[in-house]
Design a protein around this motif. Structure first.
Motif, PDB file in Angstrom:
ATOM      1  N   CYS A   1      71.237  60.808  10.773  1.00 26.78           N
ATOM      2  CA  CYS A   1      70.180  61.408  11.602  1.00 26.78           C
ATOM      3  C   CYS A   1      69.608  60.372  12.571  1.00 26.78           C
ATOM      4  N   GLY A   2      69.390  59.174  12.073  1.00 29.90           N
ATOM      5  CA  GLY A   2      68.862  58.108  12.911  1.00 29.90           C
ATOM      6  C   GLY A   2      69.825  57.693  14.012  1.00 29.90           C
ATOM      7  N   VAL A   3      71.104  57.618  13.691  1.00 24.69           N
ATOM      8  CA  VAL A   3      72.103  57.241  14.700  1.00 24.69           C
ATOM      9  C   VAL A   3      72.113  58.263  15.832  1.00 24.69           C
ATOM     10  N   ILE A   4      72.116  59.538  15.474  1.00 20.58           N
ATOM     11  CA  ILE A   4      72.115  60.593  16.493  1.00 20.58           C
ATOM     12  C   ILE A   4      70.866  60.489  17.366  1.00 20.58           C
ATOM     13  N   ARG A   5      69.718  60.351  16.739  1.00 18.15           N
ATOM     14  CA  ARG A   5      68.458  60.270  17.489  1.00 18.15           C
ATOM     15  C   ARG A   5      68.422  59.041  18.396  1.00 18.15           C
ATOM     16  N   GLY A   6      68.830  57.885  17.860  1.00 17.08           N
ATOM     17  CA  GLY A   6      68.807  56.655  18.648  1.00 17.08           C
ATOM     18  C   GLY A   6      69.765  56.687  19.826  1.00 17.08           C
TER      19      GLY A   6
END
Length: 159
Positions: free
Chosen positions: A130-135
């Motif tokens: 989730c963090g990779v996608i958001r970043g």
């Protein structure tokens, strides 16, 4: 000296290496923070920091330009999953407004060989994704929210 004739499936070896390395990272964060909510937040933050760096590599390797719409964005994220995790997510559950969708992973190399003990059932083990996608999307001026709806490690439960 003779040459060994043993052949390794490099994709399987790489997948297992990712699984074991990620598992060790999560175990260390659990040891350091102890609270599953804090661990989940830390995994998302770690993923976010990875995403803001991975987008440059993705754009350089693929040579893609700006996304035309959210469907194009979803297609490019699918490409990134194939490149970096070796899995092909399915895009599903488009909202009526066309501004929300889901990725469904039939297999997730991060969860291979993993079983969460009862005291860690609240952990969002794959929150790093989730963090990779958001970043990554934030770096190309797309403000998104990303969360896990259903997790294989929780035996079908929603969180």
């Amino acid at each position: 000296m003779s040459r060994s004739t043993t052949r390794f499936d490099t994709k399987k070896v790489n997948s297992e290496l990712v699984t074991l390395t990620y598992g060790a990272l999560v175990a260390q964060i659990i040891k350091d923070l102890e609270n599953t909510d804090d661990v989940s937040k830390q995994l998302e933050r770690l993923g976010y920091n990875m995403g803001i760096r991975l987008i440059e590599d993705f754009l350089a390797k693929t040579g893609t330009g700006r996304c035309l719409d959210l469907k194009d964005t979803a297609d490019k994220i699918q490409t990134a999953f194939r490149m970096y995790l070796g899995v092909q997510p399915n895009v599903a559950n488009w909202s009526a407004a066309g501004d929300e969708f889901s990725f469904v992973l039939d297999s997730n190399p991060l969860t291979d060989l993993v079983e969460l003990p009862e005291d860690l059932k609240g952990l969002k083990y794959c929150n790093i994704i989730c963090g990779v996608i958001r970043g990554a999307l934030e770096m190309v001026q797309l403000d998104v929210q990303s969360w896990i709806v259903q997790d294989q490690l929780k035996r079908g439960s929603k969180h």
